[in-house]
Design an enzyme around this catalytic site. Structure first.
Site, PDB file in Angstrom:
ATOM      1  N   SER A 141     -79.055  67.770  50.149  1.00 14.47           N
ATOM      2  CA  SER A 141     -80.451  68.186  49.996  1.00 14.47           C
ATOM      3  C   SER A 141     -80.604  69.642  50.382  1.00 14.47           C
ATOM      4  CB  SER A 141     -81.350  67.337  50.893  1.00 14.47           C
ATOM      5  OG  SER A 141     -82.690  67.817  50.900  1.00 14.47           O
ATOM      6  N   TYR A 155     -83.586  64.187  59.110  1.00 13.80           N
ATOM      7  CA  TYR A 155     -83.160  64.123  57.710  1.00 13.80           C
ATOM      8  C   TYR A 155     -82.332  65.353  57.351  1.00 13.80           C
ATOM      9  CZ  TYR A 155     -83.597  64.033  52.600  1.00 13.80           C
ATOM     10  OH  TYR A 155     -83.348  64.049  51.253  1.00 13.80           O
TER      11      TYR A 155
END
Length: 248
Positions: A141, A155
């Protein structure tokens, strides 16, 4: 690109980016075996569409943080097609946004488990069955580069771990297997439908050079390229796909 005769495993293939990867790999000729957790409707429709087009696909329900479920997915691919050429690690999620002050150890562990441990389990299980010239592609990501948005530090840390894991495995598994990851920015998926405010999404889209959010299909096209022999000299890379929002 031509993936005829190749066998691909995709984790988290029932919706959004995962489903787009399933469809793109199948369109390129690959046999696809994928798992889904809750998205049975998307999984079943993907199998039906691929089969109707003359391809081969199988969906397996399972939790990719559970070793037995991961092993069952890989076993299905091997039973049907004999070996594995492509592994796409797409399972993951933010679970919920929490600041460090709010965050419990349980939340931290859960985020690491769904993003990092699931990938480790899939690679560990598939490794004995990977063919010469095989390819592993992991969904990292942009958060792994910039730390993520508000309440996404866990995250972001988990995706950063995947990026480093990718580099390490590229050195360890080459030349038999190439290992790459991609770093999506703002992609139009349920992730942002649930966890990102509409005004934030609009702002991000407007400040990117391409003036839009990405689509699951944009992402799947990159995954298919990295899975194919057309990217034969690329390994250990974490490739950005964000419309120009961030340049690494």
């Amino acid at each position: 690109m031509d993936l005829s005769g190749k066998t691909a495993i995709v984790t988290g293939g029932g919706r959004d980016i995962g489903r787009a990867c399933v469809m793109r790999l199948a369109a390129a000729g690959a046999n696809v075996v994928f798992n889904y957790f809750k998205s049975s409707e998307g999984a079943e429709s993907a199998v039906a569409e691929i089969t109707a087009a003359g391809g081969k696909a199988f969906a397996v329900q399972g939790d990719m943080t559970k070793p037995a479920d991961v092993e069952a997915l890989v076993a299905k691919a091997v039973a049907e097609f004999g070996s594995v050429d492509i592994l796409v690690n797409n399972t993951g999620g933010i679970i919920k946004r929490q600041t460090m002050a709010e965050m419990s150890l349980e939340h931290w562990n859960a985020v690491m488990e769904i993003n990092v441990t699931s990938t480790w389990l899939a690679i560990k299980s598939a490794l004995p069955h990977l063919n010469e010239g095989s390819s592993i592609v992991t969904l990292a990501s942009q958060a792994g580069r910039d730390g993520g948005g508000p309440g996404a530090s866990a995250y972001g840390a988990s995706k950063g771990a995947l990026m480093t894991f990718t580099r390490g495995l590229a050195k360890e598994l080459g030349p038999k297997t190439r290992v790459n990851a991609i770093c999506p920015g703002m992609i139009d998926t349920d992730f942002h439908n649930i966890f990102t405010k509409p005004e934030v999404r609009t702002h991000v889209a407007n400040i990117t050079p391409v003036k839009r959010e990405g689509t699951p299909e944009d992402t799947a096209n990159l995954v298919a390229f990295l899975a194919s022999d057309e990217s034969a000299f690329i390994t250990g890379a974490n490739v950005d796909i964000n419309g120009g929002m961030l340049f690494s």
